[in-house]
Design a protein around this motif. Structure first.
Motif, mmCIF file in Angstrom:
data_model
loop_
_atom_site.group_PDB
_atom_site.id
_atom_site.type_symbol
_atom_site.label_atom_id
_atom_site.label_comp_id
_atom_site.label_asym_id
_atom_site.label_seq_id
_atom_site.Cartn_x
_atom_site.Cartn_y
_atom_site.Cartn_z
ATOM 1 N N LEU A 156 -3.812 6.562 6.993
ATOM 2 C CA LEU A 156 -3.460 5.689 5.728
ATOM 3 C C LEU A 156 -3.348 4.059 6.258
ATOM 4 O O LEU A 156 -4.042 3.215 5.629
ATOM 5 C CB LEU A 156 -2.310 6.178 4.895
ATOM 6 C CG LEU A 156 -2.378 7.516 4.140
ATOM 7 C CD1 LEU A 156 -1.510 7.688 3.663
ATOM 8 C CD2 LEU A 156 -3.761 6.983 3.112
ATOM 9 N N PHE A 214 0.924 -1.337 -0.110
ATOM 10 C CA PHE A 214 0.109 -0.088 0.073
ATOM 11 C C PHE A 214 0.953 0.994 -0.088
ATOM 12 O O PHE A 214 1.900 1.201 0.603
ATOM 13 C CB PHE A 214 -0.955 -0.021 0.997
ATOM 14 C CG PHE A 214 -0.404 0.023 2.662
ATOM 15 C CD1 PHE A 214 0.048 0.895 3.390
ATOM 16 C CD2 PHE A 214 0.024 -1.459 2.824
ATOM 17 C CE1 PHE A 214 0.546 0.699 4.656
ATOM 18 C CE2 PHE A 214 0.417 -1.651 4.278
ATOM 19 C CZ PHE A 214 0.833 -0.542 5.089
ATOM 20 N N LYS A 215 0.451 1.942 -0.874
ATOM 21 C CA LYS A 215 1.431 3.240 -1.024
ATOM 22 C C LYS A 215 1.230 4.391 0.045
ATOM 23 O O LYS A 215 -0.009 4.833 0.154
ATOM 24 C CB LYS A 215 1.376 3.717 -2.540
ATOM 25 C CG LYS A 215 1.695 2.787 -3.632
ATOM 26 C CD LYS A 215 1.689 3.187 -4.758
ATOM 27 C CE LYS A 215 0.260 3.507 -5.214
ATOM 28 N NZ LYS A 215 -0.517 1.987 -5.321
ATOM 29 N N PHE A 216 2.246 5.019 0.379
ATOM 30 C CA PHE A 216 2.272 6.203 1.002
ATOM 31 C C PHE A 216 2.213 7.587 -0.074
ATOM 32 O O PHE A 216 2.831 7.262 -0.950
ATOM 33 C CB PHE A 216 3.342 6.597 2.109
ATOM 34 C CG PHE A 216 2.857 5.789 3.194
ATOM 35 C CD1 PHE A 216 2.252 6.555 4.369
ATOM 36 C CD2 PHE A 216 3.364 4.518 3.651
ATOM 37 C CE1 PHE A 216 2.124 5.735 5.714
ATOM 38 C CE2 PHE A 216 3.102 3.989 4.472
ATOM 39 C CZ PHE A 216 2.529 4.465 5.688
ATOM 40 N N PRO A 217 1.621 8.294 -0.070
ATOM 41 C CA PRO A 217 1.661 9.353 -0.998
ATOM 42 C C PRO A 217 2.853 10.155 -0.795
ATOM 43 O O PRO A 217 3.593 10.166 0.156
ATOM 44 C CB PRO A 217 0.617 10.370 -0.524
ATOM 45 C CG PRO A 217 0.425 10.111 1.031
ATOM 46 C CD PRO A 217 0.564 8.597 1.305
ATOM 47 N N LEU A 218 3.213 10.740 -1.926
ATOM 48 C CA LEU A 218 4.393 11.685 -2.124
ATOM 49 C C LEU A 218 4.372 12.717 -1.137
ATOM 50 O O LEU A 218 3.093 13.364 -0.853
ATOM 51 C CB LEU A 218 4.630 12.104 -3.595
ATOM 52 C CG LEU A 218 4.768 11.133 -4.581
ATOM 53 C CD1 LEU A 218 4.775 11.810 -5.841
ATOM 54 C CD2 LEU A 218 6.178 10.408 -4.477
ATOM 55 N N ILE A 219 5.264 13.237 -0.437
ATOM 56 C CA ILE A 219 5.437 13.936 0.461
ATOM 57 C C ILE A 219 4.521 15.351 0.127
ATOM 58 O O ILE A 219 3.799 16.014 0.794
ATOM 59 C CB ILE A 219 6.695 14.422 1.398
ATOM 60 C CG1 ILE A 219 6.629 15.240 2.504
ATOM 61 C CG2 ILE A 219 7.459 14.926 0.110
ATOM 62 C CD1 ILE A 219 6.103 14.623 3.521
#
Lengths: 211, 255
Positions: free
Chosen positions: B195, B6-11
């Motif tokens: 998230l 699962f991806k964390f968003p770009l900062i």
């Protein structure tokens, strides 16, 4: 066992977990930010814009709007908002201080009045005590006088009664002596055939009765 | 064993927002709203009858004023510093109202988690306290700042360098970074746990324990949200009290 690994890739993070069923395989670091990575209602800029500027570089429009907003607030606060509020706060504070001073002076006046009242009560109480004492003394003196008079009266009555009793006793004694003399003279006359002399009989009777 | 990611968003995607207009974005909107809210609150407070016991919005405004006066100005600058109350009050109110949207649903972004506003405020404070120093002490302010009284002559070059860097360069930098970094860290933590919660709940998995485990990051999210309420206030307070300390120190170096 569930494990998670987080990688820093470019300007974003990438995390993967193991031990779960997969429906979306891991993607590369160049994948654009997608809606599942958002916090709900946020609307994001396209991925291409996310790499620059860096997250710590200030943006001019934010700087300008922030500066303008703060300066407006500070100027209004300095020249209008704060003075108006502070004036009324100070006025209320002064009013409260004045009320407080008035209440304090009223309390002092009340205390003075209470002290006066208590002094008056004490004076009246002392005066009442004096009156009561005087009355008590007067009554006592009167009582003493009456007792003395009564005792004097009783003494006189007692003396009169004693004198009367003494006189009665003397009279009774004379009568008894006379009767006893008669009896004794008759008895002597009967015994000796001659009546003894009255003075002898009287002397003998007196001696016998005196024993 | 299968792997799911699962991806964390770009900062930048959790910090930068699509512009509402070409020169106006969400951070600018929060800054303007903070200013407007501050103005409206004090405007309403000032319009209420001041002779009666304060309540509602007036109570809020008066409490804030008394907090700044008694909790900050009197503690750091004394009675002479009361003239700085409006500036410090503006600073506190503005920073707090810029911090608070970090935990307000829909907004969910503290304006101070971006560099621009903390940087501007720190530079403004820098200009103000140096201006106050020069106004009160003249040119001696510079020598007092660089060489505190009692420094041996031999140490003056070294101490001078240290004090110059500390007072002139580091102070605005530390003011900026302290506010910015704290709010940014809080924002990232909230996003992270949100998230994680969402990912665990929506994960398509046969591991029956995975979905209930979402309660753990959810509790952390709730806890951190409550913590951010405190941080929003605390950072505004720290920025304001440090400003007061710097201005007080510049005006009265003997303190």
């Amino acid at each position: 066992m569930l494990t998670a690994v987080i990688h820093l890739q470019g300007a974003g993070w990438h995390a993967s977990s193991s031990g779960t069923a997969s429906t979306s395989p891991a993607t590369g670091s160049d994948a654009p930010a997608t809606s599942e990575a958002t916090t709900g209602t946020e609307e994001h800029v396209p991925a291409g814009d996310l790499t620059k500027p860096g997250p710590i570089v200030p943006e001019m429009k934010e700087l300008a709007w922030g500066a303008g907003s703060f300066i407006v607030l500070a100027v209004l606060m300095r020249w209008f908002l704060f003075p108006r509020l502070k004036r009324s706060m100070d006025a209320r504070y002064q009013g409260i201080q004045a009320d407080h001073a008035a209440a304090e002076s009223a309390r002092q006046a009340a205390r003075t009045e209470v002290a006066d009242y208590e002094a008056q009560v004490a004076a009246i109480r002392a005066e009442a005590n004096q009156v009561v004492d005087a009355a008590r003394n007067e009554v006592e003196a009167e009582r003493q006088a009456k007792v003395a008079a009564l005792q004097a009266s009783l003494g006189e009555q007692r003396s009169a009664a004693a004198a009367e009793a003494e006189a009665a006793r003397q009279a009774a004694q004379s009568q008894i002596a006379a009767a006893v003399g008669d009896v004794a003279g008759r008895a002597g006359e009967l015994a000796t055939g001659r009546r003894p002399a009255d003075d002898v009989v009287s002397r003998v009777v007196s001696e016998v009765m005196a024993r | 064993m299968l792997a799911e990611s699962f991806k964390f968003p770009l900062i930048n995607s959790i910090l930068r927002w699509k512009d509402l207009f070409s020169t106006f974005n969400k951070v600018a909107m929060i800054a303007v709203a903070a200013s407007l809210i501050g103005i409206v609150v004090f405007l309403l407070a000032g319009s209420k009858d001041g002779s009666k016991a304060p309540k509602g919005v007036r109570n809020l405004a008066e409490s804030t004023v008394e907090f700044i006066e008694n909790g900050i100005v009197m503690q750091t600058m004394g009675k002479d510093g009361l003239g700085w109350t409006p500036f410090l009050l503006s600073l506190f109110v503005f920073i707090y109202l810029c911090n608070a949207p970090g935990i307000i649903p829909i907004l969910q972004m503290p304006a101070t988690a971006r560099m621009a506003i903390p940087l501007f405020l720190a530079l403004l404070v820098w200009v103000v306290y140096n201006g106050v120093g020069f106004k009160h002490q003249g040119v001696k302010y510079l020598t007092h700042t660089i060489w505190p009284p009692g420094v041996p002559t031999m140490l003056k070059p070294l101490v001078g360098l240290i004090e110059f860097v500390s007072n002139i360069i580091v102070r605005p930098f530390s003011l900026t970074v302290r506010l910015f970094a704290n709010m940014l860290a809080g924002h990232i933590l909230l996003v992270t746990f949100a998230l994680l919660t969402q990912s665990l709940i929506t994960a398509e998995t046969k591991q029956f324990m995975l979905k209930p485990m979402a309660i753990l990051p959810f509790f952390m999210l709730v806890f951190l949200t409550a913590f951010e309420v405190l941080v929003a206030f605390l950072q505004a307070y720290i920025f304001t009290i440090l400003t007061a300390v710097y201005i007080g120190g510049a005006a009265h170096p003997e303190h």
